[in-house]
Design a protein around this motif. Structure first.
Motif, PDB file in Angstrom:
ATOM      1  N   VAL A 157      40.117  39.288  23.885  1.00 47.34           N
ATOM      2  CA  VAL A 157      40.006  39.495  25.329  1.00 47.34           C
ATOM      3  C   VAL A 157      38.988  40.602  25.537  1.00 47.34           C
ATOM      4  O   VAL A 157      39.089  41.676  24.939  1.00 47.34           O
ATOM      5  CB  VAL A 157      41.356  39.893  25.952  1.00 47.34           C
ATOM      6  CG1 VAL A 157      41.179  40.202  27.428  1.00 47.34           C
ATOM      7  CG2 VAL A 157      42.381  38.779  25.756  1.00 47.34           C
ATOM      8  N   GLN A 158      38.009  40.333  26.380  1.00 54.68           N
ATOM      9  CA  GLN A 158      37.022  41.344  26.729  1.00 54.68           C
ATOM     10  C   GLN A 158      37.357  41.871  28.123  1.00 54.68           C
ATOM     11  O   GLN A 158      37.624  41.091  29.042  1.00 54.68           O
ATOM     12  CB  GLN A 158      35.610  40.764  26.723  1.00 54.68           C
ATOM     13  CG  GLN A 158      35.107  40.381  25.339  1.00 54.68           C
ATOM     14  CD  GLN A 158      35.691  39.071  24.838  1.00 54.68           C
ATOM     15  OE1 GLN A 158      35.803  38.111  25.586  1.00 54.68           O
ATOM     16  NE2 GLN A 158      36.078  39.032  23.568  1.00 54.68           N
ATOM     17  N   LEU A 159      37.310  43.188  28.247  1.00 56.52           N
ATOM     18  CA  LEU A 159      37.673  43.841  29.504  1.00 56.52           C
ATOM     19  C   LEU A 159      36.533  44.748  29.947  1.00 56.52           C
ATOM     20  O   LEU A 159      36.027  45.541  29.139  1.00 56.52           O
ATOM     21  CB  LEU A 159      38.944  44.670  29.317  1.00 56.52           C
ATOM     22  CG  LEU A 159      40.172  43.914  28.831  1.00 56.52           C
ATOM     23  CD1 LEU A 159      41.302  44.889  28.494  1.00 56.52           C
ATOM     24  CD2 LEU A 159      40.647  42.916  29.865  1.00 56.52           C
ATOM     25  N   LEU A 187      39.582  50.651  41.468  1.00 55.29           N
ATOM     26  CA  LEU A 187      39.026  50.234  40.190  1.00 55.29           C
ATOM     27  C   LEU A 187      39.310  48.751  39.973  1.00 55.29           C
ATOM     28  O   LEU A 187      40.365  48.247  40.378  1.00 55.29           O
ATOM     29  CB  LEU A 187      39.637  51.038  39.042  1.00 55.29           C
ATOM     30  CG  LEU A 187      39.535  52.554  39.141  1.00 55.29           C
ATOM     31  CD1 LEU A 187      40.136  53.197  37.880  1.00 55.29           C
ATOM     32  CD2 LEU A 187      38.114  53.008  39.352  1.00 55.29           C
ATOM     33  N   SER A 188      38.361  48.101  39.329  1.00 49.10           N
ATOM     34  CA  SER A 188      38.525  46.698  38.962  1.00 49.10           C
ATOM     35  C   SER A 188      38.339  46.544  37.461  1.00 49.10           C
ATOM     36  O   SER A 188      37.603  47.320  36.837  1.00 49.10           O
ATOM     37  CB  SER A 188      37.503  45.813  39.682  1.00 49.10           C
ATOM     38  OG  SER A 188      37.645  45.899  41.081  1.00 49.10           O
ATOM     39  N   CYS A 189      39.000  45.557  36.911  1.00 49.22           N
ATOM     40  CA  CYS A 189      38.847  45.252  35.487  1.00 49.22           C
ATOM     41  C   CYS A 189      38.751  43.733  35.365  1.00 49.22           C
ATOM     42  O   CYS A 189      39.724  43.024  35.638  1.00 49.22           O
ATOM     43  CB  CYS A 189      40.022  45.787  34.704  1.00 49.22           C
ATOM     44  SG  CYS A 189      40.049  45.281  32.968  1.00 49.22           S
ATOM     45  N   ALA A 190      37.586  43.271  34.970  1.00 48.42           N
ATOM     46  CA  ALA A 190      37.355  41.838  34.802  1.00 48.42           C
ATOM     47  C   ALA A 190      37.593  41.449  33.352  1.00 48.42           C
ATOM     48  O   ALA A 190      37.065  42.086  32.430  1.00 48.42           O
ATOM     49  CB  ALA A 190      35.927  41.494  35.210  1.00 48.42           C
ATOM     50  N   ALA A 191      38.387  40.409  33.168  1.00 48.85           N
ATOM     51  CA  ALA A 191      38.740  39.957  31.826  1.00 48.85           C
ATOM     52  C   ALA A 191      38.076  38.628  31.512  1.00 48.85           C
ATOM     53  O   ALA A 191      37.872  37.792  32.393  1.00 48.85           O
ATOM     54  CB  ALA A 191      40.257  39.814  31.702  1.00 48.85           C
ATOM     55  N   SER A 192      37.756  38.451  30.259  1.00 48.60           N
ATOM     56  CA  SER A 192      37.228  37.174  29.792  1.00 48.60           C
ATOM     57  C   SER A 192      37.752  36.935  28.378  1.00 48.60           C
ATOM     58  O   SER A 192      38.250  37.842  27.720  1.00 48.60           O
ATOM     59  CB  SER A 192      35.698  37.175  29.800  1.00 48.60           C
ATOM     60  OG  SER A 192      35.187  38.188  28.959  1.00 48.60           O
ATOM     61  N   GLY A 193      37.631  35.699  27.951  1.00 48.68           N
ATOM     62  CA  GLY A 193      38.121  35.364  26.627  1.00 48.68           C
ATOM     63  C   GLY A 193      39.379  34.533  26.730  1.00 48.68           C
ATOM     64  O   GLY A 193      39.393  33.491  27.355  1.00 48.68           O
ATOM     65  N   ARG A 194      40.445  35.020  26.171  1.00 51.36           N
ATOM     66  CA  ARG A 194      41.696  34.273  26.188  1.00 51.36           C
ATOM     67  C   ARG A 194      42.297  34.230  27.581  1.00 51.36           C
ATOM     68  O   ARG A 194      41.877  34.950  28.476  1.00 51.36           O
ATOM     69  CB  ARG A 194      42.682  34.896  25.196  1.00 51.36           C
ATOM     70  CG  ARG A 194      42.254  34.731  23.757  1.00 51.36           C
ATOM     71  CD  ARG A 194      43.324  35.187  22.805  1.00 51.36           C
ATOM     72  NE  ARG A 194      42.948  34.924  21.417  1.00 51.36           N
ATOM     73  CZ  ARG A 194      43.692  35.227  20.383  1.00 51.36           C
ATOM     74  NH1 ARG A 194      44.870  35.813  20.559  1.00 51.36           N
ATOM     75  NH2 ARG A 194      43.281  34.957  19.164  1.00 51.36           N
ATOM     76  N   THR A 195      43.296  33.392  27.772  1.00 46.60           N
ATOM     77  CA  THR A 195      43.892  33.174  29.082  1.00 46.60           C
ATOM     78  C   THR A 195      44.447  34.464  29.646  1.00 46.60           C
ATOM     79  O   THR A 195      45.386  35.051  29.107  1.00 46.60           O
ATOM     80  CB  THR A 195      45.001  32.126  28.997  1.00 46.60           C
ATOM     81  OG1 THR A 195      44.474  30.925  28.429  1.00 46.60           O
ATOM     82  CG2 THR A 195      45.564  31.830  30.374  1.00 46.60           C
ATOM     83  N   PHE A 196      43.854  34.899  30.750  1.00 49.14           N
ATOM     84  CA  PHE A 196      44.196  36.177  31.363  1.00 49.14           C
ATOM     85  C   PHE A 196      45.675  36.248  31.723  1.00 49.14           C
ATOM     86  O   PHE A 196      46.331  37.274  31.495  1.00 49.14           O
ATOM     87  CB  PHE A 196      43.323  36.348  32.606  1.00 49.14           C
ATOM     88  CG  PHE A 196      43.584  37.594  33.384  1.00 49.14           C
ATOM     89  CD1 PHE A 196      44.136  37.527  34.670  1.00 49.14           C
ATOM     90  CD2 PHE A 196      43.270  38.840  32.868  1.00 49.14           C
ATOM     91  CE1 PHE A 196      44.357  38.673  35.404  1.00 49.14           C
ATOM     92  CE2 PHE A 196      43.493  39.993  33.590  1.00 49.14           C
ATOM     93  CZ  PHE A 196      44.034  39.914  34.868  1.00 49.14           C
TER      94      PHE A 196
END
Length: 125
Positions: free
Chosen positions: A2-4, A20-29
């Motif tokens: 998971v990339q954050l 603040l925001s944190c965008a996730a990518s990769g595995r199912t959030f």
């Protein structure tokens, strides 16, 4: 994996607000509980807030309870930290974290699986 990626930090005055925001990518959030931690200069990293996979359960550190709100939007793969009534002692690098836990209170006591790179929040008096 998971990339954050955090965003939204900055320099504000005491009493101001930031989100603040944190965008996730990769595995199912939505498989992960999400949390926010912070680290002030010369201090250890500390837990701030956590939210479960669906967003219907949250948990906060006493130091920020009533001022900060954690939320998530699984459709956008994003978790937020709304920070109101900011104080100089809130100055820190804020980190987003993802962890595969069912009980979100455990995020306070364990090292999460995934971390973001952090975003600086500076509150002037």
């Amino acid at each position: 994996q998971v990339q954050l990626v955090e965003s939204g930090g900055g320099l504000v005055q005491a009493g101001d607000s930031l989100r603040l925001s944190c965008a996730a990518s990769g595995r199912t959030f939505s498989n992960y509980a999400m949390g926010w931690f912070r680290q002030a200069p010369g201090k250890e990293r500390e837990f701030v807030a956590a939210i479960n996979w669906s967003g219907n359960t949250t948990y906060y550190a006493d130091s920020i309870k009533g001022r900060f709100t954690i939320s998530r939007d699984n459709a956008k793969n994003t978790v937020y930290l709304q920070m109101n009534s900011l104080k100089p002692e809130d100055t820190a690098v804020y980190y987003c974290a993802a962890d595969d836990v069912i009980t979100i209170t455990t995020m306070r006591y364990r090292v999460p699986e995934y971390w973001g790179q952090g975003t600086q929040v500076t509150v002037s008096s």
